[in-house]
Design a protein around this motif. Structure first.
Motif, mmCIF file in Angstrom:
data_model
loop_
_atom_site.group_PDB
_atom_site.id
_atom_site.type_symbol
_atom_site.label_atom_id
_atom_site.label_comp_id
_atom_site.label_asym_id
_atom_site.label_seq_id
_atom_site.Cartn_x
_atom_site.Cartn_y
_atom_site.Cartn_z
ATOM 1 N N LEU A 83 -20.032 16.348 13.538
ATOM 2 C CA LEU A 83 -19.791 15.870 14.685
ATOM 3 C C LEU A 83 -18.373 16.760 15.060
ATOM 4 C CD1 LEU A 83 -15.745 15.325 12.970
ATOM 5 C CD2 LEU A 83 -17.536 16.671 11.704
ATOM 6 N N THR A 84 -17.950 16.768 16.759
ATOM 7 C CA THR A 84 -17.645 17.531 17.196
ATOM 8 C C THR A 84 -16.082 17.692 17.169
ATOM 9 O OG1 THR A 84 -18.923 16.247 19.326
ATOM 10 C CG2 THR A 84 -16.370 17.181 19.402
ATOM 11 N N ALA A 85 -15.702 18.996 16.688
ATOM 12 C CA ALA A 85 -14.377 19.851 16.538
ATOM 13 C C ALA A 85 -14.046 20.514 16.783
ATOM 14 C CB ALA A 85 -14.754 20.150 14.837
ATOM 15 N N SER A 86 -12.482 20.737 17.660
ATOM 16 C CA SER A 86 -12.666 22.236 18.556
ATOM 17 C C SER A 86 -11.232 22.951 17.424
ATOM 18 C CB SER A 86 -11.828 21.484 19.558
ATOM 19 O OG SER A 86 -10.807 20.324 19.496
ATOM 20 N N SER A 87 -11.469 22.274 16.173
ATOM 21 C CA SER A 87 -10.224 22.811 15.787
ATOM 22 C C SER A 87 -10.810 23.418 14.473
ATOM 23 C CB SER A 87 -8.949 21.632 14.366
ATOM 24 O OG SER A 87 -11.312 21.319 13.802
ATOM 25 N N PHE A 88 -11.699 24.412 15.265
ATOM 26 C CA PHE A 88 -12.661 26.061 14.017
ATOM 27 C C PHE A 88 -11.610 26.977 14.593
ATOM 28 C CE2 PHE A 88 -15.324 29.511 15.111
ATOM 29 C CZ PHE A 88 -15.956 29.878 13.503
ATOM 30 N N LEU B 125 -10.611 18.588 9.684
ATOM 31 C CA LEU B 125 -11.365 17.259 9.882
ATOM 32 C C LEU B 125 -10.554 16.190 9.285
ATOM 33 C CD1 LEU B 125 -14.066 15.309 10.538
ATOM 34 C CD2 LEU B 125 -14.606 15.736 7.487
ATOM 35 N N THR B 126 -10.295 15.597 10.225
ATOM 36 C CA THR B 126 -9.364 14.007 9.954
ATOM 37 C C THR B 126 -9.882 13.178 8.852
ATOM 38 O OG1 THR B 126 -8.233 11.815 11.361
ATOM 39 C CG2 THR B 126 -10.733 12.433 11.497
ATOM 40 N N LYS B 127 -9.468 12.966 7.634
ATOM 41 C CA LYS B 127 -9.653 12.075 6.959
ATOM 42 C C LYS B 127 -9.954 10.881 7.045
ATOM 43 C CE LYS B 127 -5.782 13.833 3.748
ATOM 44 N NZ LYS B 127 -4.636 13.612 3.261
ATOM 45 N N THR B 128 -9.835 10.242 8.329
ATOM 46 C CA THR B 128 -10.748 8.860 8.534
ATOM 47 C C THR B 128 -12.141 8.859 9.556
ATOM 48 O OG1 THR B 128 -9.582 8.975 11.474
ATOM 49 C CG2 THR B 128 -8.311 7.887 9.762
ATOM 50 N N SER B 129 -11.559 10.068 9.366
ATOM 51 C CA SER B 129 -13.846 10.345 9.700
ATOM 52 C C SER B 129 -14.698 10.143 7.980
ATOM 53 C CB SER B 129 -14.077 11.898 10.084
ATOM 54 O OG SER B 129 -15.311 12.635 9.456
ATOM 55 N N GLY B 130 -16.005 8.767 9.618
ATOM 56 C CA GLY B 130 -17.193 9.060 8.591
ATOM 57 C C GLY B 130 -17.788 9.875 7.836
ATOM 58 N N SER B 131 -17.360 11.728 8.466
ATOM 59 C CA SER B 131 -18.563 12.194 8.096
ATOM 60 C C SER B 131 -17.283 13.026 6.736
ATOM 61 C CB SER B 131 -18.901 13.226 8.709
ATOM 62 O OG SER B 131 -18.820 13.074 10.286
ATOM 63 N N LEU B 132 -16.628 12.277 6.103
ATOM 64 C CA LEU B 132 -15.595 12.918 5.238
ATOM 65 C C LEU B 132 -16.503 13.438 4.077
ATOM 66 C CD1 LEU B 132 -12.658 14.278 4.476
ATOM 67 C CD2 LEU B 132 -12.095 12.130 3.832
ATOM 68 N N PHE C 261 -21.976 14.046 19.357
ATOM 69 C CA PHE C 261 -21.347 14.393 18.446
ATOM 70 C C PHE C 261 -20.145 13.541 18.207
ATOM 71 C CE2 PHE C 261 -24.492 16.117 15.334
ATOM 72 C CZ PHE C 261 -25.567 16.242 16.519
ATOM 73 N N SER C 262 -19.537 13.460 19.084
ATOM 74 C CA SER C 262 -18.122 12.679 18.601
ATOM 75 C C SER C 262 -17.985 11.226 18.828
ATOM 76 C CB SER C 262 -16.951 13.111 20.014
ATOM 77 O OG SER C 262 -17.372 12.985 20.921
ATOM 78 N N LYS C 263 -19.353 10.845 18.558
ATOM 79 C CA LYS C 263 -19.452 9.143 18.752
ATOM 80 C C LYS C 263 -19.182 9.084 17.386
ATOM 81 C CE LYS C 263 -20.758 7.877 23.400
ATOM 82 N NZ LYS C 263 -21.411 9.192 23.979
HETATM 83 C C1 FMN Z 1 -13.239 18.350 22.221
HETATM 84 C C2 FMN Z 1 -13.336 17.459 20.562
HETATM 85 C C3 FMN Z 1 -13.034 18.304 19.798
HETATM 86 C C4 FMN Z 1 -12.886 17.395 18.267
HETATM 87 N N1 FMN Z 1 -12.198 18.451 17.162
HETATM 88 C C5 FMN Z 1 -11.780 17.431 16.037
HETATM 89 C C6 FMN Z 1 -11.955 18.192 15.118
HETATM 90 O O1 FMN Z 1 -11.528 19.328 15.799
HETATM 91 N N2 FMN Z 1 -11.278 17.544 13.861
HETATM 92 C C7 FMN Z 1 -11.634 15.754 14.092
HETATM 93 O O2 FMN Z 1 -11.170 15.859 12.943
HETATM 94 N N3 FMN Z 1 -11.963 15.577 14.959
HETATM 95 C C8 FMN Z 1 -12.254 16.002 16.118
HETATM 96 N N4 FMN Z 1 -13.324 15.382 16.990
HETATM 97 C C9 FMN Z 1 -13.194 14.017 16.801
HETATM 98 C C10 FMN Z 1 -14.227 14.263 16.447
HETATM 99 O O3 FMN Z 1 -15.622 14.855 16.996
HETATM 100 C C11 FMN Z 1 -13.849 12.223 16.664
HETATM 101 O O4 FMN Z 1 -13.999 11.780 15.651
HETATM 102 C C12 FMN Z 1 -15.991 12.009 15.837
HETATM 103 O O5 FMN Z 1 -16.406 10.159 16.190
HETATM 104 C C13 FMN Z 1 -15.921 11.919 14.226
HETATM 105 O O6 FMN Z 1 -17.483 11.401 13.630
HETATM 106 P P1 FMN Z 1 -17.690 10.377 12.490
HETATM 107 O O7 FMN Z 1 -16.301 9.552 11.830
HETATM 108 O O8 FMN Z 1 -19.520 10.406 12.717
HETATM 109 O O9 FMN Z 1 -17.186 11.388 11.809
HETATM 110 C C14 FMN Z 1 -13.494 16.023 18.251
HETATM 111 C C15 FMN Z 1 -13.468 15.401 19.661
HETATM 112 C C16 FMN Z 1 -13.889 16.050 20.266
HETATM 113 C C17 FMN Z 1 -14.542 15.402 21.669
#
Ligand code: FMN
Length: 315
Positions: free
Chosen positions: A39-44, A58-65, A90-92
């Protein structure tokens, strides 16, 4: 605007957090069934140099958790400026994010993406609860770094990184030369003159004057122009045409005229059009050379800034 912690508006909180400019990463791993996950993440962020450690959340609602909770390894890919479409992909949710991508394999068989600015392979050291997110801290076991400019993220939008101009001038410069180097008018003037040189040689060789070249360019873009319209279109420069100049172009066979007095309308002849096309080809090839090394974003930014300057300096 200030907000107390008793009643924080989540949208405004999010907007305030967006003031912090970050890079954009894709974090990947493999789930227990061997499926690639990312997944896309900017919290690095970096944590420690010795030992080398990084974190992201990573958000707890993420499918990747589940995959990241179980997986021993993950990889963080710092995206390059031209990888915005990868970030979008990767944010979809609910799509095969890896479809068609050329992958390498890293520690624990995790998927590794290419063409990024940097890549860190990590072994998960800690997982912490952090409100509605899980914070992952990983020890870096391998990394790669390429000289690709990074993709940035600020205020909810993708951005590019432009270094600030160097602050320190070690030696006092000659006032006149530093004025020239910094003066916008000088820079725009030199750029414009240099860009025009190949085209100028071409219209001179064809027996046209500079005024004539401008008129032909205007008429190539629109039919039946009056002298007032031509002057209005060209009012950015100091070129103002009178009837005598237009008559010279008519006599030379470049343009035709219909009507009388101020309502006279001008058009290109076939000869004038053929000449104008040749000059446009020259102008386009000069432009191509001038923009060497600029990508589409640079160019869009440059054009946007020039349009602002044109608006601000309109008389
Ligand atoms: C620029 C950008 C930064 C993001 N940063 C985060 C992040 O740091 N942590 C997170 O949980 N989701 C972040 N997201 C949202 C996830 O990429 C998004 O929820 C994604 O659908 C998760 O995929 P998954 O449900 O298949 O894991 C970010 C999205 C974008 C576009």
């Amino acid at each position: 605007m200030s907000q107390s912690n008793v009643a924080i508006d989540s949208r405004q909180f999010r907007n305030a957090l967006g003031a912090f400019a970050t890079g954009v990463t894709i974090v990947t791993t493999q789930d227990a069934e061997g499926r690639d996950v990312g997944l896309t993440a900017s919290s690095f962020n970096s944590v420690s140099l010795e030992p080398p450690m990084v974190l992201w959340s990573l958000t707890k609602t993420s499918g990747s958790l589940p995959a990241f909770m179980e997986g021993e390894y993950f990889a963080v890919h710092v995206l390059a400026a031209d990888q915005q479409s990868m970030s979008d992909r990767f944010s979809k949710r609910g799509i095969d994010k890896f479809e068609g991508l050329a992958l390498e394999r890293g520690a624990g068989d995790i998927p590794l993406l290419g063409d990024c600015s940097a890549r860190f392979q990590c072994r998960t050291s800690y997982r912490y609860e952090g409100g509605d997110h899980i914070i992952f801290v990983g020890e870096v076991i391998a990394f790669d770094h390429w000289a690709h400019p990074p993709l940035a993220f600020h205020g909810g939008k993708y951005a590019k990184v432009f270094p600030c101009a160097a602050a320190a001038v070690t030696e006092p410069e000659d006032v006149s030369s530093s004025f020239n180097k910094d003066y916008l008018g000088f820079l725009l003037g030199v750029a414009s003159m240099q860009l025009a040189v190949p085209v100028r040689s071409a219209w001179q060789a064809m027996g046209l004057s500079e005024c004539g070249y401008f008129v032909l360019s205007v008429l190539a873009a629109g039919k039946h122009r009056t002298l007032a319209q031509i002057n209005q279109i060209l009012s950015l420069g100091e070129h103002h045409f009178d009837d005598a100049e237009m008559d010279r172009l008519v006599t030379a066979g470049w343009i035709t005229v219909e009507g009388e007095g101020v309502s006279r309308q001008f058009d290109l002849t076939a000869k004038g059009r053929e000449l104008t096309v040749k000059l446009f080809v020259q102008a386009k090839s000069a432009e191509q050379k001038a923009i060497e090394g600029l990508d589409w974003d640079d160019l869009a930014l440059l054009k946007g800034l020039l349009q602002k300057i044109i608006r601000n300096t309109r008389v």
